[in-house]
Design a protein around this motif. Sequence first.
Motif, PDB file in Angstrom:
ATOM      1  N   UNK A   1       4.389  10.055  -3.059  1.00 27.81           N
ATOM      2  CA  UNK A   1       5.451  10.312  -4.033  1.00 27.81           C
ATOM      3  C   UNK A   1       5.410   9.306  -5.170  1.00 27.81           C
ATOM      4  N   UNK A   2       4.982   8.084  -4.829  1.00 29.06           N
ATOM      5  CA  UNK A   2       4.945   7.018  -5.826  1.00 29.06           C
ATOM      6  C   UNK A   2       3.761   6.112  -5.512  1.00 29.06           C
ATOM      7  N   UNK A   3       2.965   5.803  -6.536  1.00 29.77           N
ATOM      8  CA  UNK A   3       1.833   4.900  -6.391  1.00 29.77           C
ATOM      9  C   UNK A   3       1.841   3.960  -7.588  1.00 29.77           C
ATOM     10  N   UNK A   4       2.190   2.710  -7.353  1.00 31.52           N
ATOM     11  CA  UNK A   4       2.180   1.685  -8.391  1.00 31.52           C
ATOM     12  C   UNK A   4       1.231   0.600  -7.891  1.00 31.52           C
ATOM     13  N   UNK A   5      -0.051   0.625  -8.357  1.00 31.25           N
ATOM     14  CA  UNK A   5      -1.057  -0.276  -7.805  1.00 31.25           C
ATOM     15  C   UNK A   5      -0.582  -1.722  -7.678  1.00 31.25           C
ATOM     16  N   UNK A   6      -0.875  -2.292  -6.557  1.00 28.05           N
ATOM     17  CA  UNK A   6      -0.570  -3.624  -6.051  1.00 28.05           C
ATOM     18  C   UNK A   6       0.923  -3.937  -5.953  1.00 28.05           C
ATOM     19  N   UNK A   7       1.797  -2.983  -6.230  1.00 30.60           N
ATOM     20  CA  UNK A   7       3.239  -3.223  -6.189  1.00 30.60           C
ATOM     21  C   UNK A   7       3.986  -2.341  -5.182  1.00 30.60           C
ATOM     22  N   UNK A   8       3.727  -1.010  -5.196  1.00 26.74           N
ATOM     23  CA  UNK A   8       4.586  -0.102  -4.427  1.00 26.74           C
ATOM     24  C   UNK A   8       3.864   1.182  -4.052  1.00 26.74           C
ATOM     25  N   UNK A   9       4.180   1.638  -2.830  1.00 27.94           N
ATOM     26  CA  UNK A   9       3.747   2.949  -2.341  1.00 27.94           C
ATOM     27  C   UNK A   9       4.954   3.645  -1.730  1.00 27.94           C
ATOM     28  N   UNK A  10       5.039   4.929  -1.938  1.00 27.43           N
ATOM     29  CA  UNK A  10       6.026   5.750  -1.237  1.00 27.43           C
ATOM     30  C   UNK A  10       5.335   7.069  -0.899  1.00 27.43           C
ATOM     31  N   UNK A  11       5.451   7.465   0.374  1.00 24.25           N
ATOM     32  CA  UNK A  11       4.836   8.732   0.765  1.00 24.25           C
ATOM     33  C   UNK A  11       5.619   9.366   1.908  1.00 24.25           C
ATOM     34  N   UNK A  12       5.603  10.696   1.907  1.00 24.10           N
ATOM     35  CA  UNK A  12       6.219  11.414   3.006  1.00 24.10           C
ATOM     36  C   UNK A  12       5.302  11.278   4.221  1.00 24.10           C
ATOM     37  N   UNK A  13       5.883  11.484   5.397  1.00 21.01           N
ATOM     38  CA  UNK A  13       5.140  11.203   6.622  1.00 21.01           C
ATOM     39  C   UNK A  13       5.668  12.071   7.750  1.00 21.01           C
ATOM     40  N   UNK A  14       4.785  12.440   8.638  1.00 18.62           N
ATOM     41  CA  UNK A  14       5.141  13.133   9.863  1.00 18.62           C
ATOM     42  C   UNK A  14       3.882  13.412  10.661  1.00 18.62           C
ATOM     43  N   UNK A  15       4.077  13.972  11.850  1.00 19.25           N
ATOM     44  CA  UNK A  15       2.974  14.204  12.781  1.00 19.25           C
ATOM     45  C   UNK A  15       2.689  15.689  12.903  1.00 19.25           C
ATOM     46  N   UNK A  46       8.391  15.023   6.914  1.00 18.70           N
ATOM     47  CA  UNK A  46       9.823  15.007   7.231  1.00 18.70           C
ATOM     48  C   UNK A  46      10.477  13.640   7.092  1.00 18.70           C
ATOM     49  N   UNK A  47       9.686  12.577   6.998  1.00 15.76           N
ATOM     50  CA  UNK A  47      10.252  11.245   6.815  1.00 15.76           C
ATOM     51  C   UNK A  47       9.596  10.594   5.596  1.00 15.76           C
ATOM     52  N   UNK A  48      10.101   9.438   5.213  1.00 12.88           N
ATOM     53  CA  UNK A  48       9.622   8.766   4.008  1.00 12.88           C
ATOM     54  C   UNK A  48       9.299   7.315   4.324  1.00 12.88           C
ATOM     55  N   UNK A  49       8.110   6.888   3.916  1.00 15.11           N
ATOM     56  CA  UNK A  49       7.693   5.492   4.041  1.00 15.11           C
ATOM     57  C   UNK A  49       7.633   4.898   2.643  1.00 15.11           C
ATOM     58  N   UNK A  50       8.318   3.756   2.467  1.00  9.13           N
ATOM     59  CA  UNK A  50       8.296   3.035   1.196  1.00  9.13           C
ATOM     60  C   UNK A  50       7.825   1.618   1.473  1.00  9.13           C
ATOM     61  N   UNK A  51       6.834   1.174   0.714  1.00 13.03           N
ATOM     62  CA  UNK A  51       6.268  -0.161   0.901  1.00 13.03           C
ATOM     63  C   UNK A  51       6.255  -0.876  -0.447  1.00 13.03           C
ATOM     64  N   UNK A  52       6.881  -2.045  -0.488  1.00 14.17           N
ATOM     65  CA  UNK A  52       6.868  -2.896  -1.677  1.00 14.17           C
ATOM     66  C   UNK A  52       6.094  -4.158  -1.353  1.00 14.17           C
ATOM     67  N   UNK A  53       5.265  -4.603  -2.301  1.00 12.42           N
ATOM     68  CA  UNK A  53       4.476  -5.816  -2.155  1.00 12.42           C
ATOM     69  C   UNK A  53       4.903  -6.802  -3.230  1.00 12.42           C
TER      70      UNK A  53
END
Length: 152
Positions: A63-77, A87-94
Amino acid sequence: MPESFVVQRETHIAAPRASVFAFLTDPDKIMQWMGTEATTEMHPGGIYLLKGIGHMTARGAFREVVPVHRLAYSFGWESDEEVPPGSSLIEIDLLEQDGGTLLRMTHSGLPSAVQRDAHAKGWTHYIGRLAKASAGQDPGPDRGPDGTRNPA
Protein backbone atom coordinates in the motif's frame (compact mmCIF):
# COMPACT_ATOMS: atom_id res chain seq x y z
CA MET A 1 -18.01 -4.04 13.31
CA PRO A 2 -15.88 -6.82 14.83
CA GLU A 3 -13.05 -5.94 17.17
CA SER A 4 -9.59 -5.81 15.58
CA PHE A 5 -6.53 -7.06 17.42
CA VAL A 6 -3.08 -5.48 17.01
CA VAL A 7 0.55 -6.56 17.45
CA GLN A 8 3.17 -3.85 17.96
CA ARG A 9 6.92 -4.34 18.16
CA GLU A 10 9.80 -1.91 18.44
CA THR A 11 13.46 -2.89 18.30
CA HIS A 12 16.84 -1.32 17.71
CA ILE A 13 18.86 -2.91 14.90
CA ALA A 14 22.61 -2.33 14.67
CA ALA A 15 22.50 -1.60 10.94
CA PRO A 16 21.71 1.39 8.74
CA ARG A 17 18.13 1.91 7.52
CA ALA A 18 19.14 1.06 3.94
CA SER A 19 20.33 -2.38 5.05
CA VAL A 20 17.20 -3.08 7.11
CA PHE A 21 14.97 -1.88 4.26
CA ALA A 22 16.79 -4.18 1.81
CA PHE A 23 16.24 -7.16 4.13
CA LEU A 24 12.52 -6.30 4.24
CA THR A 25 12.10 -5.90 0.48
CA ASP A 26 14.70 -7.84 -1.55
CA PRO A 27 13.48 -11.44 -2.04
CA ASP A 28 16.98 -12.93 -1.77
CA LYS A 29 17.64 -11.05 1.46
CA ILE A 30 14.18 -11.86 2.91
CA MET A 31 14.91 -15.57 2.55
CA GLN A 32 18.04 -15.20 4.71
CA TRP A 33 15.83 -14.59 7.75
CA MET A 34 12.31 -15.70 6.82
CA GLY A 35 10.68 -18.13 4.44
CA THR A 36 11.77 -20.33 1.57
CA GLU A 37 10.57 -18.23 -1.38
CA ALA A 38 9.65 -14.55 -1.70
CA THR A 39 8.23 -12.26 -4.36
CA THR A 40 7.95 -8.50 -3.93
CA GLU A 41 6.76 -5.83 -6.34
CA MET A 42 7.86 -2.64 -4.65
CA HIS A 43 5.07 -0.22 -5.56
CA PRO A 44 1.55 0.45 -4.28
CA GLY A 45 -0.62 -2.42 -5.49
CA GLY A 46 2.44 -4.65 -6.01
CA ILE A 47 2.43 -8.19 -4.69
CA TYR A 48 3.90 -9.38 -1.40
CA LEU A 49 4.24 -13.18 -1.40
CA LEU A 50 6.16 -15.28 1.08
CA LYS A 51 6.28 -19.05 1.24
CA GLY A 52 7.11 -19.82 4.82
CA ILE A 53 8.68 -22.84 6.38
CA GLY A 54 6.26 -25.71 6.45
CA HIS A 55 3.38 -25.22 4.05
CA MET A 56 2.13 -21.71 4.87
CA THR A 57 2.06 -19.00 2.18
CA ALA A 58 1.48 -15.35 3.05
CA ARG A 59 0.03 -13.03 0.43
CA GLY A 60 -0.80 -9.35 0.32
CA ALA A 61 -0.24 -6.14 -1.61
CA PHE A 62 1.92 -3.13 -0.92
CA ARG A 63 0.00 0.00 0.00
CA GLU A 64 2.91 2.29 0.76
CA VAL A 65 6.60 2.08 -0.17
CA VAL A 66 8.90 4.89 0.95
CA PRO A 67 12.47 3.60 0.44
CA VAL A 68 14.50 3.29 3.65
CA HIS A 69 11.68 4.90 5.68
CA ARG A 70 8.34 3.04 5.53
CA LEU A 71 6.48 0.00 4.25
CA ALA A 72 2.80 -0.80 4.53
CA TYR A 73 1.23 -3.90 3.02
CA SER A 74 -1.85 -6.03 3.41
CA PHE A 75 -1.24 -9.52 4.72
CA GLY A 76 -2.91 -12.87 5.21
CA TRP A 77 -2.47 -16.60 4.73
CA GLU A 78 -3.60 -18.59 1.70
CA SER A 79 -6.11 -21.30 2.64
CA ASP A 80 -6.83 -19.62 5.99
CA GLU A 81 -10.41 -18.51 6.53
CA GLU A 82 -9.61 -16.64 9.75
CA VAL A 83 -6.72 -14.51 8.37
CA PRO A 84 -7.11 -14.71 4.57
CA PRO A 85 -4.81 -12.85 2.13
CA GLY A 86 -5.13 -9.10 2.43
CA SER A 87 -7.22 -9.18 5.62
CA SER A 88 -4.68 -7.53 7.93
CA LEU A 89 -2.22 -4.67 7.60
CA ILE A 90 1.49 -4.54 8.40
CA GLU A 91 3.13 -1.13 8.80
CA ILE A 92 6.87 -0.79 9.32
CA ASP A 93 8.69 2.48 10.02
CA LEU A 94 12.49 2.74 10.06
CA LEU A 95 14.05 5.61 12.03
CA GLU A 96 17.70 6.49 12.49
CA GLN A 97 18.69 5.92 16.11
CA ASP A 98 21.99 5.59 17.99
CA GLY A 99 24.05 4.71 14.92
CA GLY A 100 21.53 2.12 13.78
CA THR A 101 17.84 1.76 13.02
CA LEU A 102 14.76 1.78 15.21
CA LEU A 103 12.19 -0.55 13.64
CA ARG A 104 8.57 0.13 14.60
CA MET A 105 6.10 -2.48 13.38
CA THR A 106 2.34 -2.56 13.73
CA HIS A 107 0.28 -5.52 12.52
CA SER A 108 -3.40 -4.57 12.70
CA GLY A 109 -6.67 -6.14 11.62
CA LEU A 110 -6.18 -9.51 13.27
CA PRO A 111 -9.56 -11.10 14.06
CA SER A 112 -9.02 -12.59 17.52
CA ALA A 113 -6.84 -12.66 20.61
CA VAL A 114 -5.67 -16.14 19.58
CA GLN A 115 -4.49 -14.84 16.19
CA ARG A 116 -2.94 -11.75 17.79
CA ASP A 117 -0.97 -13.92 20.21
CA ALA A 118 0.17 -16.34 17.47
CA HIS A 119 1.30 -13.47 15.23
CA ALA A 120 2.99 -11.73 18.18
CA LYS A 121 5.05 -14.88 18.80
CA GLY A 122 5.94 -15.04 15.10
CA TRP A 123 6.94 -11.36 14.96
CA THR A 124 9.16 -11.71 18.03
CA HIS A 125 10.95 -14.63 16.37
CA TYR A 126 11.29 -13.05 12.93
CA ILE A 127 12.24 -9.53 14.01
CA GLY A 128 15.10 -11.08 15.99
CA ARG A 129 16.22 -12.93 12.87
CA LEU A 130 15.85 -9.77 10.76
CA ALA A 131 18.00 -7.82 13.24
CA LYS A 132 20.79 -10.38 12.98
CA ALA A 133 20.66 -10.72 9.18
CA SER A 134 20.54 -6.98 8.45
CA ALA A 135 23.47 -6.43 10.83
CA GLY A 136 25.57 -8.94 8.86
CA GLN A 137 25.16 -11.90 11.22
CA ASP A 138 23.95 -15.37 10.31
CA PRO A 139 20.60 -16.02 12.03
CA GLY A 140 21.02 -19.75 11.41
CA PRO A 141 18.42 -22.10 9.97
CA ASP A 142 14.84 -21.04 10.52
CA ARG A 143 12.92 -23.53 12.62
CA GLY A 144 9.93 -21.24 13.10
CA PRO A 145 8.67 -19.50 16.21
CA ASP A 146 8.28 -22.82 18.05
CA GLY A 147 11.80 -23.94 17.12
CA THR A 148 10.56 -27.23 15.71
CA ARG A 149 9.75 -26.74 12.03
CA ASN A 150 11.95 -27.96 9.24
CA PRO A 151 11.93 -26.23 5.85
CA ALA A 152 9.69 -28.06 3.42
